[in-house]
Design a protein around this motif. Structure first.
Motif, short mmCIF file in Angstrom:
data_model
loop_
_atom_site.label_atom_id
_atom_site.label_comp_id
_atom_site.label_asym_id
_atom_site.label_seq_id
_atom_site.Cartn_x
_atom_site.Cartn_y
_atom_site.Cartn_z
N PRO A 34 12.14 1.76 8.37
CA PRO A 34 10.75 2.11 8.47
C PRO A 34 10.56 3.71 8.09
CG PRO A 34 11.38 0.73 9.95
CD PRO A 34 12.59 1.21 9.40
N VAL A 37 10.88 4.46 4.31
CA VAL A 37 9.57 3.87 3.85
C VAL A 37 8.28 4.81 4.09
CG1 VAL A 37 8.16 1.99 3.94
CG2 VAL A 37 10.50 1.48 3.83
N MET A 41 5.92 6.59 1.57
CA MET A 41 4.29 6.22 1.47
C MET A 41 3.49 7.31 1.60
SD MET A 41 4.49 3.07 4.53
CE MET A 41 2.89 3.54 5.07
N ARG A 52 -0.53 -5.16 -1.18
CA ARG A 52 0.36 -6.45 -1.29
C ARG A 52 1.50 -5.81 -1.86
NH1 ARG A 52 -1.19 -11.49 -1.22
NH2 ARG A 52 0.26 -12.08 -3.05
N TRP A 54 3.41 -2.28 -2.25
CA TRP A 54 3.27 -0.78 -1.90
C TRP A 54 3.97 0.04 -2.97
CZ3 TRP A 54 7.20 2.22 -0.47
CH2 TRP A 54 8.36 1.55 0.02
N PHE A 271 -5.83 1.54 9.22
CA PHE A 271 -6.23 0.21 9.30
C PHE A 271 -7.87 -0.12 9.24
CE2 PHE A 271 -1.92 -0.02 11.04
CZ PHE A 271 -1.52 -1.11 10.30
N PHE A 276 -3.48 3.92 3.76
CA PHE A 276 -2.10 4.13 4.41
C PHE A 276 -1.46 5.51 3.79
CE2 PHE A 276 -2.85 -0.20 5.59
CZ PHE A 276 -2.07 -0.39 6.43
N LEU B 130 3.07 1.84 10.80
CA LEU B 130 2.62 1.44 9.39
C LEU B 130 3.52 1.05 8.12
CD1 LEU B 130 0.54 4.80 8.88
CD2 LEU B 130 -0.30 2.88 9.95
N PRO B 131 4.60 1.64 8.34
CA PRO B 131 5.57 1.09 7.43
C PRO B 131 6.30 -0.14 7.85
CG PRO B 131 6.55 3.06 8.44
CD PRO B 131 5.31 2.95 8.90
N PHE B 133 4.34 -2.62 9.26
CA PHE B 133 3.37 -3.40 8.78
C PHE B 133 3.60 -3.98 7.07
CE2 PHE B 133 -0.82 -3.86 6.95
CZ PHE B 133 -1.43 -5.07 7.48
N LEU B 134 3.82 -2.56 6.41
CA LEU B 134 3.77 -2.84 4.99
C LEU B 134 5.00 -3.78 4.50
CD1 LEU B 134 2.35 0.46 3.23
CD2 LEU B 134 1.44 -1.82 3.72
N ILE B 135 6.19 -3.31 5.23
CA ILE B 135 7.34 -3.91 5.01
C ILE B 135 7.17 -5.45 5.23
CG2 ILE B 135 9.88 -4.50 5.66
CD1 ILE B 135 9.97 -1.27 6.40
N VAL B 137 4.64 -7.23 5.16
CA VAL B 137 3.45 -7.72 4.09
C VAL B 137 4.35 -7.90 2.68
CG1 VAL B 137 1.60 -7.22 2.50
CG2 VAL B 137 1.54 -6.87 4.96
N ASN B 138 5.15 -7.09 2.48
CA ASN B 138 6.16 -7.08 1.20
C ASN B 138 6.94 -8.37 1.59
OD1 ASN B 138 4.62 -5.13 -0.04
ND2 ASN B 138 6.66 -3.99 -0.50
#
Lengths: 309, 287
Positions: A34, A37, A41, A52, A54, A271, A276, B130-131, B133-135, B137-138
């Motif tokens: 994370p 990532v 991000m 959907r 990123w 959010f 993001f 945040l990451p 959440f996106l992970i 979703v993916n």
């Protein structure tokens, strides 16, 4: 036997790594990936169109960071405000929690009647689930139905008009009160544990020399607590600075400007406005700030410890 | 628990008086919200919708009946219980092995591991939210595994704070257990794993209890991840309690009753295990 002991301390082979394997795998999954990532991000233009997928979001280089720290534009300005609010909030909340915790621990160091009951009572705010405690406070801070205005206006007549506590400038005060209420018992608990490590001979010797209670507190108790305090203040600082639960339950998704703490600010920018990329850039900046403060703090306290030795 | 040192001289009157005043004020500060919570939970609705009163106009237990039907509190309770217990059990079991390795062995990378664990403890939750959440979703989009909104996904995110904390506390606790015990077991022919399970774990029960209670408490009270990672069916108490606010007003008496009901298990557990907790904290954090 000596051989065996040495082997226990310096094992050859993979055993310690095997024991660590589950923890390492999870650390990778929940922290390392994370974080990578998150850093990626923060360099992307990650708006709601790319949620959907990123990875398809376009790169923006340092664009998000530039946006976050451009203090003349609205985004940067509100981030700076929020950062300043969080600093003031943290200093007040940690300072007051530490003061209450220290005073209570010292006053309750010696046995007196009712000490056990009081100690259990003082730990209740710490044991209560955060949201249950904060919801109760938000009921007490209601303008028309709350206890605070009833006591201040109806019973003590300190004010003519009932003020709002959960919107406007007063919300900062409300936030500090609630935060102190729930974090001072942790200071109390830790300092009580620290007091138990002070050898009683120190007190005995000093009272032979004619030292009074107040002098003993200043000369023995407080200096002996210093190592405990060094850890305690750092932990309280990090918890308070990162606190999300208290403002979120007290104010909801968007906090009033006077009480807009940094973690809720990042949550809101991510959010609610679905940006993001900027949110991640803000979290990375927050992390860098916390690392810097912690490093400076540890450097200063360890240097002081060396000077003492 | 060891007795606190008692100064041989009786404290002077000035000390006693200041102590009385201070402890009285502090008790009032601590007790007021608890009083409000308990008394308001037994008030009829018109009482909590008007000006505040210290004493209910009439005493009723109806809010305690209504809380279960106004919102699906039972479901939230089950969700919170499953998520908190699983996150606690998972992190404590894994932490026991990791902490044993760190406490008893010197190996390459030991320092790096402890520093990493310690530092993730101080990272803000929002940094991981945040990451993750996106992970989620993916993963959902590419494999069809719906982590977002599932209990499993929430448990995983709770490990971000409960695992480093458990490892950190247990290393401190294991360090305080004399190595002679391990060495005696080794002389008796116990392997390292048997030594851990038969000697170290039983000796560390107070510490393990303390860590479990802390981990459970933090998970039970967590709001940030729960507000983003749950849906209608997996909502925890932290999020679900906000359901007592309707369009026009808030059922404050029910909110207070529900808050009390969800607090009682943790507060009771905490106070019962207090002596272990203080012992665990002394060994883990203070040393």
């Amino acid at each position: 036997m000596r051989q065996r002991l040495r082997r226990l301390r310096h094992p050859r082979g993979a055993l310690p790594y095997l024991l660590l394997l589950p923890a390492l795998a999870l650390e990778l999954l929940i922290h390392l990936v994370p974080m990578v990532v998150g850093i990626v991000m923060s360099f992307k233009q990650l708006t709601q169109f790319f949620i959907r997928d990123w990875s398809a979001a376009p790169w923006t280089g340092l664009g998000n960071y530039r946006m976050a720290v451009d203090f003349s534009a609205p985004v940067g300005q509100s981030l700076l405000n929020s950062f300043w609010t969080t600093c003031c909030f943290t200093v007040l909340s940690v300072g007051l929690s530490w003061l209450l915790g220290t005073a209570a621990a010292i006053y309750m160091q010696d046995a007196f009647r009712g000490r056990g009951i009081l100690r259990a009572l003082f730990l209740v705010p710490y044991a209560l689930p955060v949201y249950a405690a904060v919801i109760t406070w938000s009921f007490m801070f209601q303008r028309d139905t709350g206890l605070i205005n009833h006591v201040l206006v109806d019973q003590l007549h300190l004010m003519d008009e009932k003020p709002f506590w959960l919107i406007g400038d007063n919300s900062f005060t409300a936030l500090v009160v609630v935060s102190v209420w729930k974090s001072w018992p942790f200071a109390f608990l830790t300092l009580m544990a620290g007091l138990q490590n002070i050898p009683r001979e120190l007190y005995e010797a000093s009272s032979m020399d004619g030292a009074g209670v107040w002098q003993q507190i200043r000369k023995i108790t407080l200096p002996s607590l210093r190592p405990v305090n060094q850890v305690l203040v750092l932990v309280l600082f990090l918890w308070t600075f990162n606190d999300f639960n208290t403002p979120y339950v007290l104010f909801g998704k968007s906090a009033p400007e006077a009480a807009d703490l940094i973690s809720i600010h990042i949550y809101q920018s991510s959010f609610v406005t679905w940006n993001f990329g900027v949110g991640s850039a803000m979290s990375v900046l927050l992390l860098l700030f916390l690392l810097l403060v912690t490093a400076v703090y540890l450097f200063l306290t360890s240097r002081r410890r060396d000077a003492d030795a | 628990m060891p007795k606190a040192p008692v100064s041989p001289m009786a404290p002077p009157a000035s000390f006693k008086w200041s102590r009385r005043v201070f402890l009285l004020l502090l008790s009032a500060f601590v007790l007021t919200p608890l009083f409000v919570m308990i008394s308001s939970s037994m008030k009829p609705l018109q009482d909590v919708q008007g000006a505040f009163s210290w004493i209910p106009s009439s005493f009723t237990l109806q809010p305690y009946v209504d809380i279960w039907t106004t919102v699906p509190l039972g479901d939230y309770f089950v969700n919170s219980l499953i998520v908190s217990v699983s996150a606690t059990a998972l992190s404590v079991v894994i932490a026991i092995f990791a902490a044993y390795a760190v406490s008893r062995y010197r190996f390459r990378g030991r320092k790096l591991f402890t520093v990493t664990v310690l530092s993730t403890q101080m990272f803000p939750g929002i940094l991981f939210l945040l990451p993750l959440f996106l992970i989620f979703v993916n993963i959902g989009n590419s494999t069809g595994i719906a982590l977002l909104g599932s209990r499993g996904g929430l448990i995983l995110t709770y490990l971000t704070f409960s695992l480093p904390f458990s490892i950190w506390m247990l290393v401190g606790y294991f360090d305080s257990i004399p190595r002679d015990l391990d060495e005696a077991a080794a002389v008796d022919g116990c392997g390292p794993l048997r030594t851990l399970l038969k000697i170290v774990v039983p000796a560390a029960v107070p510490g393990i209890v303390a860590v479990s209670v802390y981990a459970f408490m933090t998970a039970w009270g967590e709001v940030l991840f729960a507000s983003v990672m749950t849906n209608q069916t997996t909502r925890t108490l932290a999020v679900g309690l906000q359901g007592y606010a309707t369009q026009n007003n808030v059922y404050w008496n029910q909110v207070m009753a529900a808050s009390l009901v969800v607090s009682i298990p943790v507060v009771a557990g905490f106070l019962l295990l207090q002596r272990y907790l203080v012992a665990g904290l002394t060994a883990g954090a203070v040393k």
